[in-house]
Write a protein that holds these residues in place. Structure first.
Motif, PDB file in Angstrom:
ATOM      1  N   PRO A 299      38.876  30.719  -4.591  1.00  0.00           N
ATOM      2  CA  PRO A 299      38.163  29.803  -5.499  1.00  0.00           C
ATOM      3  C   PRO A 299      37.205  28.907  -4.717  1.00  0.00           C
ATOM      4  CG  PRO A 299      40.536  29.791  -5.903  1.00  0.00           C
ATOM      5  CD  PRO A 299      40.331  30.524  -4.626  1.00  0.00           C
ATOM      6  N   ASP A 300      36.186  28.405  -5.400  1.00  0.00           N
ATOM      7  CA  ASP A 300      35.200  27.540  -4.752  1.00  0.00           C
ATOM      8  C   ASP A 300      35.838  26.305  -4.141  1.00  0.00           C
ATOM      9  OD1 ASP A 300      33.246  29.308  -5.434  1.00  0.00           O
ATOM     10  OD2 ASP A 300      32.535  28.169  -7.182  1.00  0.00           O
ATOM     11  N   THR A 301      36.967  25.885  -4.695  1.00  0.00           N
ATOM     12  CA  THR A 301      37.618  24.665  -4.187  1.00  0.00           C
ATOM     13  C   THR A 301      38.475  24.915  -2.960  1.00  0.00           C
ATOM     14  OG1 THR A 301      39.416  25.061  -5.752  1.00  0.00           O
ATOM     15  CG2 THR A 301      37.629  23.576  -6.456  1.00  0.00           C
ATOM     16  N   THR A 302      38.646  26.192  -2.563  1.00  0.00           N
ATOM     17  CA  THR A 302      39.448  26.502  -1.375  1.00  0.00           C
ATOM     18  C   THR A 302      38.860  25.803  -0.160  1.00  0.00           C
ATOM     19  OG1 THR A 302      40.028  28.671  -2.259  1.00  0.00           O
ATOM     20  CG2 THR A 302      40.296  28.353   0.115  1.00  0.00           C
ATOM     21  N   CYS A 303      39.714  25.181   0.626  1.00  0.00           N
ATOM     22  CA  CYS A 303      39.270  24.517   1.852  1.00  0.00           C
ATOM     23  C   CYS A 303      39.734  25.309   3.073  1.00  0.00           C
ATOM     24  CB  CYS A 303      39.824  23.100   1.925  1.00  0.00           C
ATOM     25  SG  CYS A 303      39.089  21.975   0.706  1.00  0.00           S
TER      26      CYS A 303
ATOM     27  N   GLU B  25      42.505  42.311   2.523  1.00  0.00           N
ATOM     28  CA  GLU B  25      43.803  41.670   2.665  1.00  0.00           C
ATOM     29  C   GLU B  25      43.740  40.178   2.354  1.00  0.00           C
ATOM     30  OE1 GLU B  25      45.783  42.611   6.299  1.00  0.00           O
ATOM     31  OE2 GLU B  25      45.015  44.654   6.339  1.00  0.00           O
ATOM     32  N   VAL B  26      42.565  39.618   2.195  1.00  0.00           N
ATOM     33  CA  VAL B  26      42.422  38.212   1.854  1.00  0.00           C
ATOM     34  C   VAL B  26      42.152  38.118   0.359  1.00  0.00           C
ATOM     35  CG1 VAL B  26      41.104  36.102   2.234  1.00  0.00           C
ATOM     36  CG2 VAL B  26      41.572  37.653   4.147  1.00  0.00           C
ATOM     37  N   PRO B  27      42.964  37.382  -0.390  1.00  0.00           N
ATOM     38  CA  PRO B  27      42.773  37.304  -1.843  1.00  0.00           C
ATOM     39  C   PRO B  27      41.490  36.573  -2.199  1.00  0.00           C
ATOM     40  CG  PRO B  27      44.416  35.725  -1.108  1.00  0.00           C
ATOM     41  CD  PRO B  27      44.105  36.578   0.079  1.00  0.00           C
ATOM     42  N   ASP B  28      41.134  36.659  -3.488  1.00  0.00           N
ATOM     43  CA  ASP B  28      39.959  35.935  -3.961  1.00  0.00           C
ATOM     44  C   ASP B  28      40.091  34.452  -3.639  1.00  0.00           C
ATOM     45  OD1 ASP B  28      38.796  38.188  -4.937  1.00  0.00           O
ATOM     46  OD2 ASP B  28      39.588  37.925  -6.979  1.00  0.00           O
TER      47      ASP B  28
ATOM     48  N   VAL C 177      28.569  34.008   1.639  1.00  0.00           N
ATOM     49  CA  VAL C 177      29.376  33.018   2.344  1.00  0.00           C
ATOM     50  C   VAL C 177      30.860  33.305   2.152  1.00  0.00           C
ATOM     51  CG1 VAL C 177      30.034  30.577   2.417  1.00  0.00           C
ATOM     52  CG2 VAL C 177      27.612  31.215   2.305  1.00  0.00           C
ATOM     53  N   ARG C 178      31.243  33.623   0.912  1.00  0.00           N
ATOM     54  CA  ARG C 178      32.660  33.901   0.651  1.00  0.00           C
ATOM     55  C   ARG C 178      33.122  35.134   1.443  1.00  0.00           C
ATOM     56  NH1 ARG C 178      32.293  33.231  -4.096  1.00  0.00           N
ATOM     57  NH2 ARG C 178      33.378  31.274  -4.498  1.00  0.00           N
ATOM     58  N   ASP C 179      32.282  36.165   1.497  1.00  0.00           N
ATOM     59  CA  ASP C 179      32.646  37.352   2.273  1.00  0.00           C
ATOM     60  C   ASP C 179      32.797  37.017   3.756  1.00  0.00           C
ATOM     61  OD1 ASP C 179      32.652  38.866  -0.010  1.00  0.00           O
ATOM     62  OD2 ASP C 179      30.726  39.852   0.382  1.00  0.00           O
ATOM     63  N   ALA C 180      31.887  36.204   4.266  1.00  0.00           N
ATOM     64  CA  ALA C 180      31.967  35.825   5.676  1.00  0.00           C
ATOM     65  C   ALA C 180      33.229  35.014   5.944  1.00  0.00           C
ATOM     66  CB  ALA C 180      30.730  35.029   6.075  1.00  0.00           C
TER      67      ALA C 180
ATOM     68  N   SER D 160      35.378  22.606   1.850  1.00  0.00           N
ATOM     69  CA  SER D 160      35.529  23.537   0.734  1.00  0.00           C
ATOM     70  C   SER D 160      34.479  24.637   0.829  1.00  0.00           C
ATOM     71  CB  SER D 160      35.372  22.803  -0.598  1.00  0.00           C
ATOM     72  OG  SER D 160      34.026  22.381  -0.771  1.00  0.00           O
ATOM     73  N   ILE D 161      34.747  25.730   0.137  1.00  0.00           N
ATOM     74  CA  ILE D 161      33.784  26.829   0.108  1.00  0.00           C
ATOM     75  C   ILE D 161      32.475  26.353  -0.528  1.00  0.00           C
ATOM     76  CG2 ILE D 161      33.288  29.073  -0.945  1.00  0.00           C
ATOM     77  CD1 ILE D 161      36.139  29.875  -0.452  1.00  0.00           C
ATOM     78  N   THR D 162      32.571  25.519  -1.543  1.00  0.00           N
ATOM     79  CA  THR D 162      31.354  24.999  -2.172  1.00  0.00           C
ATOM     80  C   THR D 162      30.505  24.249  -1.162  1.00  0.00           C
ATOM     81  OG1 THR D 162      32.416  24.804  -4.334  1.00  0.00           O
ATOM     82  CG2 THR D 162      30.472  23.436  -3.941  1.00  0.00           C
ATOM     83  N   ARG D 163      31.130  23.369  -0.401  1.00  0.00           N
ATOM     84  CA  ARG D 163      30.383  22.575   0.582  1.00  0.00           C
ATOM     85  C   ARG D 163      29.841  23.464   1.698  1.00  0.00           C
ATOM     86  NH1 ARG D 163      26.668  19.190   1.879  1.00  0.00           N
ATOM     87  NH2 ARG D 163      27.042  18.046   3.826  1.00  0.00           N
ATOM     88  N   LEU D 164      30.621  24.433   2.156  1.00  0.00           N
ATOM     89  CA  LEU D 164      30.154  25.325   3.219  1.00  0.00           C
ATOM     90  C   LEU D 164      28.988  26.176   2.737  1.00  0.00           C
ATOM     91  CD1 LEU D 164      33.572  26.422   4.760  1.00  0.00           C
ATOM     92  CD2 LEU D 164      31.828  24.994   5.847  1.00  0.00           C
ATOM     93  N   THR D 165      28.992  26.567   1.477  1.00  0.00           N
ATOM     94  CA  THR D 165      27.859  27.316   0.924  1.00  0.00           C
ATOM     95  C   THR D 165      26.601  26.462   0.948  1.00  0.00           C
ATOM     96  OG1 THR D 165      29.339  28.594  -0.497  1.00  0.00           O
ATOM     97  CG2 THR D 165      27.008  28.569  -1.093  1.00  0.00           C
ATOM     98  N   GLU D 166      26.724  25.202   0.566  1.00  0.00           N
ATOM     99  CA  GLU D 166      25.570  24.297   0.604  1.00  0.00           C
ATOM    100  C   GLU D 166      25.030  24.161   2.027  1.00  0.00           C
ATOM    101  OE1 GLU D 166      27.166  20.719  -0.953  1.00  0.00           O
ATOM    102  OE2 GLU D 166      27.154  21.378  -3.057  1.00  0.00           O
ATOM    103  N   LEU D 167      25.926  24.029   2.991  1.00  0.00           N
ATOM    104  CA  LEU D 167      25.496  23.867   4.382  1.00  0.00           C
ATOM    105  C   LEU D 167      24.813  25.133   4.900  1.00  0.00           C
ATOM    106  CD1 LEU D 167      28.678  22.018   5.685  1.00  0.00           C
ATOM    107  CD2 LEU D 167      26.381  21.029   5.494  1.00  0.00           C
TER     108      LEU D 167
END
Length: 385
Positions: A299-303, A294-297, A368-371, A346-353
Motif C-alpha cells: 500500500p502507498d502508506t507502507t513505510c 515473493e514480496v506482497p502488494d 517506484v513500487r517495483d524498485a 512511506s512509498i508515497t513520499r519516496l515516489t514524490e522524491l
C-alpha cells in the motif's frame, strides 16, 4: 615427531610432522616462512596422513593459508592474488585472479628475474598500503585432469627473487590471459583501466574475510584510489608483461574518482561477519529491476527504511552496499530510494522524491513500487512496523 614453526600472514603456527624426511621437505618448501623454534605460536595446524606426499604437502599449504587468513581477519585487507614487487622501489603489483587462473604462473615467471616474490596466493595489505610478504611454496598442478593434485616448490628451489624491504601496494590488476592468442602471435600485452565501481565489484569476490573489517568497502576503495584504480592485464604469456608492469608501477597516479562514504547508523561495520564459502556476486538494482513475486502488494502508506548493512560507498552516480557478505549495486531509482530511506519513509513520499529527482513518468508510482519490492527482496530495504 618433529615440530616446525611457520609464519603465515603475520601469525606463527606449529606443525607436528611424524617423519623426519617429511619435516626436511617441509622446511625446504617453507624456508622463507620459517619462524624460530622458540617463536610464540597462535595455534597448531595438522599434517595429514595421505599416502601421497604431494597431497599431504598441498593440504598443509591450504590449511596454513586458511589458518593465517582466519587469524588476520578484520585487521588487514587480503586478496586472492599474486604479489610481485619492483626490487628497486618495493612497489607491489597485486595480480588478482580466481583460483586456477594464473596467479602461480605469474608469480613464478615474473619473479624468476624481474620482480621480488611476495606471494602466489594471498596479498595482505595494511592501512598504510604496506604489504606483508607471504612467500609460501608455489603449488603446481601435476595432472591437468586433477587440478587439486599439486606439488609444492619452495621459492628457493625455483630461484625466485626475494621480496624487497618495505613492500607496498601500488597497482591492482585483474589477470586475463588471452587463450586464443595463437591467432594473433604479435599481440602485445595491455593494461586497460577498469571503471572504479566495476573494478571494486570484481575484486570483492576475490577478497578474504572482507566483511570482518571495519569499514571494508571504504578501506578497499581507498586502497584502489591511492594505487591509481583498477586495471585489467591482458596478455598471451605473462612474462611478456614485465616491462609493462614495471613502467605502470613507476608512473602511477591516484584515481581521481569521487568516493562518498555512507556510515552505518549503529556502527555495524565494526562487527565481524562470517565469510561465505563461495564467492558472492553483486546484486544489481535499478529502475529496470523486475519486482519480486515473493514480496506482497505494498500500500502507498507502507513505510520502508534501509536494512542493516556493513558498509556502503557511492562512486559517481551509483552506490554499492555490503549486506552481510553480499554486495548490492544500486543505480537509478534503486540508489535514490536507498539514499532517501536513511529514515523511515512511506512509498508515497519516496515516489514524490524520485519524481523530483528523475522527472515525472506515466508509470512513476508503479516503477517506484517495483524498485522497492526488489530492494526488499534483496534485503537492502526493510519494512517498518
Amino acid at each position: 615427531m618433529t615440530a616446525v614453526h611457520i609464519e603465515v600472514l603475520g601469525s606463527v603456527f606449529a606443525v607436528d610432522i611424524p617423519s623426519a624426511d617429511d619435516a626436511g621437505r617441509i622446511r625446504d618448501q617453507w624456508a622463507r616462512c620459517m619462524a624460530p623454534a622458540d617463536a610464540a605460536t597462535v595455534g597448531d595446524v595438522p599434517y595429514g596422513s595421505h599416502d601421497d606426499s604431494d597431497r599431504r604437502d598441498y593440504a598443509l599449504a591450504s590449511s596454513l593459508t586458511m589458518a593465517g587468513i582466519t587469524q588476520a581477519a578484520g585487521s588487514r585487507l587480503m586478496l586472492h592474488a599474486a604479489g610481485v614487487a619492483d626490487r628497486g622501489t618495493g612497489q607491489v603489483a597485486v595480480l588478482v585472479a580466481a583460483s586456477g587462473t594464473g596467479k602461480t604462473t605469474a608469480a613464478h615467471r615474473l619473479c624468476s628475474t624481474e620482480f621480488g616474490y611476495v606471494s602466489d596466493e594471498t596479498v595482505s595489505i595494511g592501512a598504510d598500503d604496506d604489504v606483508l610478504p607471504y612467500p609460501k611454496p608455489l603449488s603446481v598442478v601435476i595432472d591437468g585432469d586433477s587440478p587439486q593434485h599439486k606439488s609444492q616448490h619452495g621459492p628457493d628451489e625455483l630461484d625466485l627473487q626475494p621480496c624487497p624491504a618495505q613492500p607496498h601496494a601500488a597497482l591492482f590488476a585483474l589477470l586475463e590471459r588471452d587463450r586464443d592468442a595463437e591467432a594473433e602471435p604479435g599481440a602485445a600485452p595491455a593494461l586497460e583501466r577498469v571503471p572504479l565501481m566495476d573494478g571494486l565489484l570484481e575484486l570483492i569476490p576475490q577478497t578474504s574475510a572482507l566483511p570482518a573489517m571495519r569499514r571494508p568497502l571504504q578501506t578497499l576503495a581507498g586502497a584502489l584510489q591511492r594505487a591509481g584504480g583498477v586495471w585489467r592485464l591482458r596478455y598471451r604469456e605473462v612474462e611478456e608483461t614485465a616491462t609493462l608492469l614495471r613502467d605502470a608501477l613507476r608512473s602511477r597516479t591516484p584515481d581521481p574518482t569521487r568516493v562518498v562514504a555512507f556510515e552505518p547508523a549503529d556502527d555495524r561495520s565494526s562487527r565481524p561477519t562470517p565469510e561465505p564459502t563461495e564467492p558472492t556476486q553483486p546484486t544489481d538494482s535499478d529502475q529496470t529491476s523486475a519486482a519480486s513475486d515473493e514480496v506482497p502488494d505494498l500500500p502507498d502508506t507502507t513505510c520502508v527504511i534501509r536494512a542493516p548493512y556493513v558498509d556502503a560507498v557511492g562512486i559517481e552516480d551509483e552506490i554499492v552496499v555490503l549486506v552481510g557478505s553480499r554486495p548490492a549495486r544500486l543505480s537509478g531509482l534503486g540508489a535514490t530510494l536507498w539514499i532517501h530511506a536513511a529514515a523511515s519513509e512511506s512509498i508515497t513520499r519516496l515516489t514524490e522524491l524520485c519524481v523530483a529527482e528523475h522527472g515525472d513518468h506515466p508509470q512513476a508510482a508503479d516503477l517506484v513500487r517495483d524498485a522497492i519490492r526488489d530492494l526488499l527482496q534483496h534485503s537492502v530495504l526493510q519494512q517498518v512496523g
